[in-house]
Design a protein around this motif. Structure first.
Motif, PDB file in Angstrom:
ATOM      1  N   TRP A 105      -4.585   0.670   4.609  1.00  0.00           N
ATOM      2  CA  TRP A 105      -6.036   0.825   4.718  1.00  0.00           C
ATOM      3  C   TRP A 105      -6.663   0.056   3.565  1.00  0.00           C
ATOM      4  O   TRP A 105      -5.957  -0.578   2.789  1.00  0.00           O
ATOM      5  N   GLN A 106      -7.976   0.083   3.479  1.00  0.00           N
ATOM      6  CA  GLN A 106      -8.707  -0.701   2.484  1.00  0.00           C
ATOM      7  C   GLN A 106      -9.923   0.073   1.994  1.00  0.00           C
ATOM      8  O   GLN A 106     -10.343   1.039   2.638  1.00  0.00           O
ATOM      9  N   THR A 107     -10.504  -0.405   0.881  1.00  0.00           N
ATOM     10  CA  THR A 107     -11.780   0.157   0.420  1.00  0.00           C
ATOM     11  C   THR A 107     -12.768   0.164   1.586  1.00  0.00           C
ATOM     12  O   THR A 107     -13.495   1.131   1.809  1.00  0.00           O
ATOM     13  N   GLU A 108     -12.756  -0.931   2.357  1.00  0.00           N
ATOM     14  CA  GLU A 108     -13.739  -1.094   3.433  1.00  0.00           C
ATOM     15  C   GLU A 108     -13.479  -0.181   4.629  1.00  0.00           C
ATOM     16  O   GLU A 108     -14.407   0.116   5.390  1.00  0.00           O
ATOM     17  N   GLY A 141     -11.778   6.063  -9.845  1.00  0.00           N
ATOM     18  CA  GLY A 141     -12.448   4.772  -9.903  1.00  0.00           C
ATOM     19  C   GLY A 141     -12.108   3.861  -8.742  1.00  0.00           C
ATOM     20  O   GLY A 141     -12.741   2.828  -8.560  1.00  0.00           O
ATOM     21  N   TRP A 142     -11.107   4.223  -7.942  1.00  0.00           N
ATOM     22  CA  TRP A 142     -10.696   3.424  -6.788  1.00  0.00           C
ATOM     23  C   TRP A 142     -10.974   4.215  -5.513  1.00  0.00           C
ATOM     24  O   TRP A 142     -11.140   5.437  -5.542  1.00  0.00           O
ATOM     25  N   VAL A 143     -10.971   3.556  -4.379  1.00  0.00           N
ATOM     26  CA  VAL A 143     -11.295   4.252  -3.126  1.00  0.00           C
ATOM     27  C   VAL A 143     -10.281   5.360  -2.832  1.00  0.00           C
ATOM     28  O   VAL A 143     -10.641   6.407  -2.280  1.00  0.00           O
ATOM     29  N   THR A 144      -9.021   5.158  -3.198  1.00  0.00           N
ATOM     30  CA  THR A 144      -8.016   6.201  -2.943  1.00  0.00           C
ATOM     31  C   THR A 144      -8.412   7.495  -3.638  1.00  0.00           C
ATOM     32  O   THR A 144      -8.217   8.584  -3.108  1.00  0.00           O
ATOM     33  N   SER A 182       2.789   6.218   0.240  1.00  0.00           N
ATOM     34  CA  SER A 182       2.665   4.990  -0.542  1.00  0.00           C
ATOM     35  C   SER A 182       1.336   4.340  -0.216  1.00  0.00           C
ATOM     36  O   SER A 182       0.946   4.277   0.949  1.00  0.00           O
ATOM     37  N   VAL A 183       0.641   3.816  -1.255  1.00  0.00           N
ATOM     38  CA  VAL A 183      -0.700   3.270  -1.061  1.00  0.00           C
ATOM     39  C   VAL A 183      -0.952   2.109  -2.018  1.00  0.00           C
ATOM     40  O   VAL A 183      -0.412   2.088  -3.117  1.00  0.00           O
ATOM     41  N   GLY A 184      -1.774   1.171  -1.618  1.00  0.00           N
ATOM     42  CA  GLY A 184      -2.212   0.113  -2.521  1.00  0.00           C
ATOM     43  C   GLY A 184      -1.805  -1.262  -2.064  1.00  0.00           C
ATOM     44  O   GLY A 184      -2.572  -2.211  -2.161  1.00  0.00           O
ATOM     45  N   GLU A 185      -0.567  -1.395  -1.594  1.00  0.00           N
ATOM     46  CA  GLU A 185      -0.071  -2.646  -1.035  1.00  0.00           C
ATOM     47  C   GLU A 185       1.187  -2.299  -0.263  1.00  0.00           C
ATOM     48  O   GLU A 185       1.733  -1.201  -0.434  1.00  0.00           O
TER      49      GLU A 185
END
Length: 659
Positions: free
Chosen positions: A425-428, A315-318, A396-399
């Motif tokens: 990185w980001q969704t964008e 459900g998330w870009v990752t 590590s990802v997300g923040e």
């Protein structure tokens, strides 16, 4: 007002790359990295063109790498044709990878299923044929609202195979959120499940779809396809609702992939906007897949022998980039997990790494910090009690990951022989942008280190001019890259205003504050709209959080600002301790201890005025801290936003109490 953000965090620890990783890495040594960066700097279009030809399978070769004529609406490889699903599955069919395990699926209750690349290809083709038989075709939109499962990956790949643009909605979202996305994207098909299973509990999904479709403006949805996960009882609308197993029954196990322009939209993924209206981030076919595959090879150093595990939900870009697409294009074996890291006990992650012999592990700082606290409370589930010797790379990802959480991860999970890759990185952005490379980069806890080859990252002021090293400013990308967001679905003006403000010279604005140190390493200082302005000093929230988490009593912290008559803004810290919740005089004493600690670590200016203790922080089910809600709580206002996506909405009441 100046945009300069003061950098107050000092971190001097450096960990050189491990010799064994340097020797065998896909990008080996700083020389190898510099050579790629130099090639990209000299001739970016030739650089990206070469990589696209070498890494992707094209039905029709592209002649134009980048069309900038309508910037910032950039087009990459637009006159070429290819199919993402074919690049993830068909490319492996006549190779030894065909019979290799693509997915090791572990259910919430511990049941395990192995699916080979050949089997996954057949399942995707059967489902694609079933959808095609219902009359759906390229360019239409499907909403996918499913549990973490092989079937969710099959649904995404089947849509990609037919050129149907998918929009995955996280299974924790409410019917109202689901309705907004179905309407905004103009969905004609919804793919869901009867229920999902998390932490031993069955959570209904189909009822949320039914409710969303009664809220109006959903007449275009002609079918709801339902994966039977639990056999739970669901309402049924004849003619509209179909079981997934009936849709695939008797369908051929081959399905010709539709040849699509490199610019054909692959998916639309909604991300929260600062205004509250979700933004539909649109990604394109070729550029997205190219960067997903390259970052699998570069950042994760993907090897044929790897067992790779990204814990993110699709459900998330990752879960798009590093579960549904990148790993399959790279031909690796990956773990897909339905459950939570704390069920049936807090050792679940470590137990799974041991059993499946995971070599590359990618998770969120929030998971690491909460498992740090859990290990203190239940030492029998500490990572040291498990055989984690199969690990070679940690991510590590997300923040940004706080230095102390980084050190715990490095020491207790990686046993000081695995690099910790803090990926920014980001969704964008579609995939990693600034990240250490395992065979290249000396590591500094808390820093995402250096941009990947081809990525022109910089820190600038409000006029778009580079700031001095050590000074905070806006994080921007000076050049386009293939996996970049193409537009906000249905709102091109919002896209331009949000990401390419004219005052920043047409650079891509990431929305994060950052600074570069004397070695050129990037340090993310928090979202620009989270910057604290205390007595004229602009401070990044991440740095104050890092100082708090470095205290021996603190497991996790989130920092926000609230209006203050004296200082302009006061710092409010929400703190989770490694011990039970303190009360009364004890809570006051610990709060004073933490204020003094921050004063010593950073300076008196960064001392939190207000400290709130909680058993946890308000998080989505993916582990993301909802700082927007914390800002409301800090101001003493009533939370009116939808909190259905939170794992623990009741925690907001606890955090409203000041010490």
């Amino acid at each position: 007002m100046t945009t300069e953000i003061e950098s107050v965090l000092v971190e001097n620890r450096v960990f050189p790359p491990f010799a064994n990783l340097v020797k065998d890495a896909n990008i080996s040594g700083m020389e190898g990295y510099r050579a790629l960066c130099d090639e990209a700097e000299r001739s970016p279009l030739e650089f990206w063109g070469r990589l696209a030809r070498e890494n992707l399978v094209w039905d029709k070769p592209f002649a134009t790498v980048l069309d900038e004529s309508q910037a910032p609406f950039y087009k990459w490889f637009a006159d070429g044709e290819m199919n993402v699903s074919a690049n993830c599955l068909d490319r492996h069919l006549n190779t030894p990878t065909a019979n290799k395990t693509a997915i090791i699926f572990e259910a919430d209750d511990g049941q395990v299923e192995h699916v080979s690349y050949k089997q996954l290809h057949a399942r995707v083709c059967e489902f694609a044929n079933g959808i095609k038989a219902l009359g759906y075709k390229a360019g239409q939109r499907a909403v996918i609202y499913m549990p973490m499962s092989v079937e969710a990956v099959v649904a995404m790949q089947a849509c990609a195979r037919l050129g149907i643009i998918h929009s995955v909605v996280f299974g924790g979202f409410s019917s109202k959120s689901l309705h907004e996305r179905i309407v905004d994207v103009g969905a004609v098909l919804v793919i869901t499940a009867d229920e999902q299973v998390r932490g031993g509990k069955k959570i209904p999904l189909k009822p949320a779809v039914d409710e969303a479709l009664t809220m109006g403006s959903c007449e275009a949805v002609s079918h709801v396809i339902v994966y039977r996960r639990t056999g739970g009882k669901v309402a049924w609308q004849e003619g509209r609702d179909l079981w997934m197993h009936d849709v695939t029954a008797k369908q051929p196990s081959t399905c010709a992939p539709v040849s699509l322009s490199g610019e054909h939209p692959l998916f639309i993924l909604y991300t929260s906007g600062s205004t509250g209206k979700p933004k539909g981030v649109q990604h394109a076919t070729a550029g997205f897949l190219l960067w997903s595959l390259l970052t699998m090879k570069w950042t994760f150093d993907a090897k044929d022998s790897d067992v790779y595990w990204c814990t993110a939900d699709v459900g998330w870009v990752t879960g798009h980039t590093y579960v549904a697409y990148g790993p399959l294009a790279a031909g690796v074996t990956q773990v897909v997990f339905e459950g939570t890291p704390t069920y049936p006990d807090v050792g679940r992650f470590w137990d799974m790494i041991e059993r499946h012999k995971v070599s590359v592990f990618y998770t969120a700082p929030t998971a690491i910090r909460s498992l740090t606290k859990a290990a203190e409370a239940a030492p029998q589930f500490h990572p040291r009690e498990y055989d984690l010797s199969s690990l070679r790379i940690l991510g590590s990802v997300g923040e940004p990951i706080n230095p102390e959480a980084w050190m715990w991860y490095y020491t207790h999970v990686g046993r000081e022989h695995c690099p910790v890759l803090d990926t920014w990185w980001q969704t964008e952005t579609g995939a990693h942008m600034i990240s250490p490379l395992p065979g290249v980069t000396p590591l500094k806890p808390g820093s995402c280190t250096l941009p990947l080859p081809g990525i022109a990252a910089a820190v600038v002021d409000e006029a778009g001019d580079d700031v001095e090293r050590g000074t905070g400013g806006f994080l921007v990308m000076k050049r386009p890259w293939p996996a970049m967001v193409r537009t906000i679905w249905g709102d091109p003006e919002r896209f331009k205003k949000s990401y390419f403000p004219p005052e920043l010279k047409g650079y891509y604005l990431a929305g994060d504050g950052a600074q570069r140190d004397t070695d050129g390493y990037f340090w993310i200082m928090g979202r620009i709209d989270d910057v604290l302005n205390v007595s004229g000093h602009r401070l990044g929230t991440m740095e104050v959080e890092s100082a708090l988490v470095s205290h021996e009593l603190v497991a996790e912290a989130a920092v926000v600002g609230r209006p203050d008559a004296t200082t302009g803004e006061a710092i409010v810290a929400f703190v989770v301790l490694k011990r039970s919740l303190p009360e009364g005089a004890e809570a006051k004493a610990i709060a004073k201890q933490l204020r003094d600690w921050v004063s010593k670590e950073i300076g008196p200016i960064a001392k939190p005025k207000d400290i709130r203790f909680g058993e946890n922080l308000p998080k989505t089910r993916s582990g993301k801290i909802m700082r927007r809600l914390l800002r409301v709580v800090a101001k003493g206002e009533k939370v009116t936003q939808d909190v259905s996506t939170l794992e623990n909405p009741q925690i907001l009441d606890q955090l409203s109490q000041s010490v």
